[in-house]
Scaffold this motif. Structure first.
Motif: not given
Length: 421
Positions: A129-134
């Motif tokens: 699970g990769p995800c980015f912060s703004p």
């Protein structure tokens, strides 16, 4: 302060977080001090192999609505959940094995030029699970830890990338519940700036003797933490195994898919798309197996919680996984603001179902405005053979839709051409 300086400041701050356990201790310490490890050797995936031609042949069988086209974006082994970089430079693709892949389209022809493993010096365990912060911090939720990679989109070309623990190894869940089952995590940064992480419970139906422990840790739910790992709290409960969530960009509410109980028959219980409107809501497991269908294990018991039922039910056992609200401008108006989701396909249904991309319309007030219906299908052929198994959906900067497939080892791109031919 410019953006790059700001990101480097975040990197230095995260480097002060606790270090990994076991093999990674020295590696993360070096990376946190901006030192090389000597262990960074890339694996590069040949994008012109025979597999590419075979997959393009399969894509000729995929049915999409008039005016749309589907094409091969990249060969990505074991491709699972995706995070498109805020700068639009690189897309990170997780796996249920040991690699995260960095996918780059340098000439912007909407076909990847390069696919290589990300941060090869860091040992990973089911980095699904990769995800980015703004702000551009990449988070990767692994089987039993969460790492932060500040400025990953700027420095992914190097095998050594700053990496620090948000939730240390062995502290995401108790080690006794680390399982081969329901262990693929997903994450997202919410409009409140907090990091949300799904924690599937490892059983078909969670047993009574573990319910208190699961409730304490948020297993069978979704937890949230501050981006530095502090302030952990259980945000959602009563979820069997969610492997896809996103925030409605208009209302800020969390929506998520849920995989429901096996072994109750081909046609029950239904899969779920859920909408959360307040912290602490309970979505029914283990008293409900999916929708309002009671589980056999808890059927005779009074339900001790107030249950929030799904806003959309899907065909049983299709394995609804990744989902995303459509925030782009490329697709026609009827798709804007709605949900695209991936059905991985059934594993023990006598007649297989799924292996397709679905669409759920959502109105301007944040309510489901129709049934969840197929958008792209054909990976399950007339013989019941899987030609591919979609896992996740994500948006490129141009508004086109990426679809990952862990069976074919590929990422596809669906674009609207405006032509009905």
């Amino acid at each position: 302060m410019n953006k790059k300086s700001s990101i480097l400041g975040v990197a230095i701050g995260l480097a002060c977080l606790p270090l990994a356990y076991g093999q990674s201790d020295n590696t993360l310490e070096k990376l946190g001090n901006f030192q090389t490890t000597g262990d960074a050797e890339f694996t590069v995936i040949d994008q012109k192999s025979d597999s590419a031609a075979a997959i393009r042949k399969t894509l000729e069988k995929i049915r999409v609505p008039k005016g749309f086209e589907i094409s091969l974006y990249a060969l990505v082994p074991d491709a699972r959940h995706m995070a498109v970089g805020p700068q639009g430079v690189v897309t990170f693709v997780g796996t249920r094995k040991t690699e995260v892949w960095a996918v780059t389209d340098r000439d912007k022809d909407r076909v990847a030029d390069e696919v290589k493993n990300f941060a090869p010096s860091v040992a990973k365990s089911i980095p699904n699970g990769p995800c980015f912060s703004p702000a551009g911090v990449l988070y990767i939720a692994e089987q039993n830890r969460v790492l932060a990679y500040p400025a990953a989109e700027f420095f992914y070309e190097s095998g050594d990338v700053v990496a620090s623990e948000v939730i240390p190894g062995g502290e995401l869940i108790p080690e006794e519940f680390v399982s081969y089952n329901h262990t693929a995590r997903v994450c997202d940064v919410g409009p409140d700036g907090k990091l949300y992480i799904s924690l599937g419970q490892p059983y078909n139906v969670a047993p009574k003797e573990h319910l208190d422990t699961f409730a304490e840790w948020g297993i069978g739910g979704i937890i949230r933490v501050n981006q530095d790992g502090t302030g952990r709290e259980v945000y959602a409960r009563g979820i069997r195994n969610s492997v896809g969530h996103d925030f409605n960009p208009v209302t800020g509410e969390l929506w998520f898919t849920d995989n429901q109980v096996d072994g109750m028959g081909d046609d029950i219980p239904p899969g779920e798309i859920n909408r959360q409107t307040a912290m602490g809501q309970h979505f029914g497991h283990p008293w409900y197996g999916g929708g309002d269908v009671r589980t056999n294990e808890y059927k005779g018991e009074e339900v001790p919680v107030d249950v929030v039922f799904p806003v959309s039910e899907t065909i049983a056992h299709a394995a609804d996984l990744g989902m995303v609200f459509y925030k782009g401008n490329m697709f026609p108006k009827q798709y804007q603001g709605g949900i695209f989701s991936a059905q991985h396909g059934s594993w023990n249904r006598t007649v297989p179902v799924g292996a397709r991309v679905m669409f759920t319309p959502v109105d301007a007030e944040g309510n489901v405005a129709g049934e969840t219906v197929p958008f792209a299908e054909g990976w399950l052929d007339e013989n019941g053979e899987y030609l591919g198994r979609p896992v996740d959906v994500a948006l490129l900067k141009d508004g086109s839709l990426l679809v990952s497939d862990d069976l074919a080892g590929a990422v596809y791109r669906i674009a609207y051409t405006g032509s009905d031919s």
